[in-house]
Design a protein around this motif. Sequence first.
Motif, short mmCIF file in Angstrom:
data_model
loop_
_atom_site.label_atom_id
_atom_site.label_comp_id
_atom_site.label_asym_id
_atom_site.label_seq_id
_atom_site.Cartn_x
_atom_site.Cartn_y
_atom_site.Cartn_z
N MET A 54 0.82 -1.21 0.00
CA MET A 54 0.00 0.00 0.00
C MET A 54 0.85 1.26 0.00
O MET A 54 0.54 2.24 0.64
CB MET A 54 -0.90 0.00 1.22
CG MET A 54 -2.22 -0.68 0.96
SD MET A 54 -3.22 0.22 -0.19
CE MET A 54 -3.39 1.76 0.67
N GLY A 55 1.94 1.18 -0.70
CA GLY A 55 2.70 2.40 -0.88
C GLY A 55 3.33 2.92 0.40
O GLY A 55 3.56 4.10 0.55
N THR A 56 3.60 2.01 1.30
CA THR A 56 4.15 2.47 2.57
C THR A 56 5.66 2.23 2.61
O THR A 56 6.14 1.19 2.19
CB THR A 56 3.46 1.73 3.73
OG1 THR A 56 2.08 1.96 3.59
CG2 THR A 56 3.93 2.21 5.05
N ASN A 72 0.98 11.09 -3.82
CA ASN A 72 2.45 11.02 -3.70
C ASN A 72 2.90 9.62 -3.26
O ASN A 72 3.87 9.48 -2.50
CB ASN A 72 2.95 12.08 -2.72
CG ASN A 72 2.70 13.48 -3.24
OD1 ASN A 72 2.92 13.76 -4.42
ND2 ASN A 72 2.20 14.36 -2.38
N CYS A 73 2.20 8.62 -3.74
CA CYS A 73 2.48 7.22 -3.36
C CYS A 73 3.98 6.90 -3.44
O CYS A 73 4.60 7.01 -4.49
CB CYS A 73 1.68 6.30 -4.29
SG CYS A 73 2.10 4.57 -4.16
N TYR A 74 4.49 6.47 -2.31
CA TYR A 74 5.90 6.14 -2.20
C TYR A 74 6.26 4.97 -3.13
O TYR A 74 7.34 4.93 -3.72
CB TYR A 74 6.18 5.77 -0.74
CG TYR A 74 7.52 5.15 -0.47
CD1 TYR A 74 8.64 5.93 -0.28
CD2 TYR A 74 7.65 3.76 -0.39
CE1 TYR A 74 9.87 5.36 -0.02
CE2 TYR A 74 8.87 3.17 -0.14
CZ TYR A 74 9.99 3.98 0.05
OH TYR A 74 11.20 3.40 0.30
N LYS A 78 4.47 7.63 -12.32
CA LYS A 78 3.09 7.33 -11.87
C LYS A 78 2.79 5.90 -12.28
O LYS A 78 3.27 5.44 -13.33
CB LYS A 78 2.08 8.24 -12.58
CG LYS A 78 2.29 9.71 -12.37
CD LYS A 78 1.60 10.18 -11.12
CE LYS A 78 1.95 11.64 -10.85
NZ LYS A 78 1.70 12.08 -9.52
N TRP A 79 1.98 5.23 -11.53
CA TRP A 79 1.55 3.88 -11.93
C TRP A 79 0.90 3.95 -13.31
O TRP A 79 0.15 4.90 -13.60
CB TRP A 79 0.52 3.32 -10.96
CG TRP A 79 0.98 3.03 -9.57
CD1 TRP A 79 0.43 3.52 -8.43
CD2 TRP A 79 2.03 2.16 -9.15
NE1 TRP A 79 1.09 3.02 -7.34
CE2 TRP A 79 2.07 2.18 -7.74
CE3 TRP A 79 2.96 1.36 -9.83
CZ2 TRP A 79 2.99 1.43 -7.00
CZ3 TRP A 79 3.88 0.63 -9.09
CH2 TRP A 79 3.89 0.66 -7.70
N ASN A 80 1.11 2.92 -14.12
CA ASN A 80 0.38 2.87 -15.40
C ASN A 80 -0.80 1.89 -15.33
O ASN A 80 -1.47 1.65 -16.33
CB ASN A 80 1.32 2.52 -16.57
CG ASN A 80 1.95 1.14 -16.40
OD1 ASN A 80 1.51 0.35 -15.58
ND2 ASN A 80 2.99 0.86 -17.18
N GLY A 89 2.75 -3.25 -8.45
CA GLY A 89 1.99 -2.37 -9.35
C GLY A 89 0.63 -2.04 -8.78
O GLY A 89 0.05 -2.82 -8.02
N CYS A 90 0.14 -0.86 -9.13
CA CYS A 90 -1.14 -0.42 -8.56
C CYS A 90 -1.72 0.67 -9.46
O CYS A 90 -1.19 0.92 -10.56
CB CYS A 90 -0.91 0.11 -7.15
SG CYS A 90 -2.40 0.20 -6.13
N SER A 91 -2.80 1.29 -9.03
CA SER A 91 -3.30 2.49 -9.70
C SER A 91 -3.90 3.38 -8.62
O SER A 91 -4.33 2.90 -7.57
CB SER A 91 -4.33 2.12 -10.78
OG SER A 91 -5.25 1.18 -10.30
N ILE A 92 -3.91 4.66 -8.94
CA ILE A 92 -4.35 5.65 -7.96
C ILE A 92 -5.86 5.53 -7.73
O ILE A 92 -6.62 5.40 -8.68
CB ILE A 92 -3.91 7.05 -8.44
CG1 ILE A 92 -2.42 7.21 -8.13
CG2 ILE A 92 -4.75 8.15 -7.82
CD1 ILE A 92 -1.81 8.47 -8.65
S1 SF4 Z 1 -1.49 3.91 -5.46
FE1 SF4 Z 1 -2.62 4.17 -3.58
S2 SF4 Z 1 -3.49 2.15 -3.16
FE2 SF4 Z 1 -1.86 1.86 -4.66
S3 SF4 Z 1 -0.02 1.40 -3.49
FE3 SF4 Z 1 -0.03 3.60 -3.80
S4 SF4 Z 1 -1.05 4.45 -1.99
FE4 SF4 Z 1 -1.55 2.27 -2.07
#
Ligand code: SF4
Length: 250
Positions: A1-3, A29-31, A59-61, A19-22
């Motif tokens: 979770m972007g921590t 500002n996802c780490y 940024k996530w794609n 991988g993820c999406s916003i």
């Molecule tokens: S994009 Fe959002 S849900 Fe996905 S890892 Fe980053 S903080 Fe978590």
Amino acid sequence: MGTNSRIEWTEATWNPVAGCSIVSPGCTNCYAMRMARRLEAMGQDKYSGLTRTSGGRPKWNGLIRLDESSLRIPLGWKVGRMIFVNSMSDLFHEDVPLSFIQQVFAVMRDCPHHTFQVLTKRSEQLVEVAPYLDWTPNIWMGVSVESEDYKFRIENLRKTPAKVKFLSLEPLLGDLGALNLKGIDWAIAGGESGPAARDMQPEWVRSIRDQCISSGVAFHFKQWGGVNKKKSGRTLDGRTWDELPVSVVA
Ligand code: SF4
């Protein structure tokens, strides 16, 4: 979770998904997006092709990679530890199939010596699949809530059978107002850190702390955050707040 894996309240990270999406403002500002780009540059195939560049920043794609090869990693850790699950994704992302989530839960079940912390922003998906998962007591389930608009995630968390339920109230972006903490064991609050960090007001944190105290919920204050998080520190009203759920303290 972007921590950030150097988080103070866990001891190891395990990433069966990359991988993820916003999904909401807390992701801006996802780490993990930045970290994925760095790991790709270091030649780690698991993280290659998961990000695009927008405004000069990664940024996530939207691509999700299931990493079957990492599934058994916790089984090899013989000494029990606190493990944060999926710091580089969201286990309940729409593109993670139920069968894969079930495999992750089966590993957690087979590792009773570890404690697993699973955190999601996709609480609707969590509620949908919760009945099909094996909820052993070593699985702590949490939701992130960054502002008042997302308090519905706490309601969803309450609907799951997780034995320990926790809230990650970070990056805290606004006053959460009155919180229903029934059935919640632990709350972690913190401000955003990094170059584009958004402000957090002390009153927002005090309100959470005071509600935790009056409801008997363990409270952990992670950091003030900001551009220089070391400088801003993590004391609130003259002390640090490092409580853990009662099940750990006992
Ligand atoms: S994009 Fe959002 S849900 Fe996905 S890892 Fe980053 S903080 Fe978590």
